[in-house]
Design an enzyme around this catalytic site. Structure first.
Site: not given
Ligand code: AMP
Length: 171
Positions: A59, A96
């Site tokens: 994204r 996550e």
């Molecule tokens: P992180 O590495 O944990 O900061 O996760 C960020 C990545 O995971 C990004 O590329 C987001 O698109 C996706 N992502 C993680 N959690 C969510 C969420 N609750 N809603 C949408 N996208 C998420």
């Protein structure tokens, strides 16, 4: 900002039970909201010398090229393992909702280039941190991180300690 928040669809239990997914497709299809987020990011960085906008699959790819064009910077994709065709370096990350490996082409960043790392959303900061480690390994300098959405309760910016972290919308 509240108007932008209203455009984001919140989907409970996607892709796993307990995850509230922030779906930006409903913002993207609204032409004025799409322009607004690209304009806000452009305004934030227009007076900084950014050489490369590095965006994270998938994204981040939605926003990275438009921002790179506006900043007269190049665009570099960071992709999931096995998808880039030439020589790569890699970094692992916790998400996550899972774990994975990211890759970047070894010739994507020149030593000393100033890099802006872009993704749609920061949750735990794991993917952004992995991207930053690869940029530094290639000799680049991370000037800042930019996100449309920041999930503050997951404290992702703490993982990026010492770097500037900019987000348009906070939850
Ligand atoms: P992180 O590495 O944990 O900061 O996760 C960020 C990545 O995971 C990004 O590329 C987001 O698109 C996706 N992502 C993680 N959690 C969510 C969420 N609750 N809603 C949408 N996208 C998420």
């Amino acid at each position: 900002m509240e108007q932008l928040k209203e455009k984001i669809r919140e989907v409970p239990d996607f892709p796993k039970p307990g995850i509230l997914f922030y779906d930006l497709t409903t913002l993207l299809k609204d032409s004025s909201s799409l322009r607004r987020v690209i304009d806000l990011l452009t305004q934030k960085y227009s007076d900084q010398k950014i050489d490369q906008v590095v965006a994270i699959e998938s994204r981040g790819f939605i926003f990275g090229p438009a921002l790179a064009c506006n900043l007269q910077a190049g665009f570099v994709p960071v992709r999931k393992e096995g998808r880039l065709p030439s020589d790569t370096i890699s970094a692992s990350y916790d998400l996550e909702y899972g774990q994975g490996v990211l890759e970047i082409h070894t010739d994507a960043i020149q030593k000393g280039e100033r890099v802006l790392v872009v993704d749609d959303l920061i949750a735990t900061g794991g993917t952004a941190d992995a991207t930053s480690r690869m940029v530094h390994q290639l000799g680049g300098e991370v000037a800042s991180f930019a996100f449309i959405v920041e999930l503050e309760f997951l404290k992702g910016r703490e993982k990026l300690d010492g770097f500037e972290v900019f987000s348009i919308l906070q939850y």
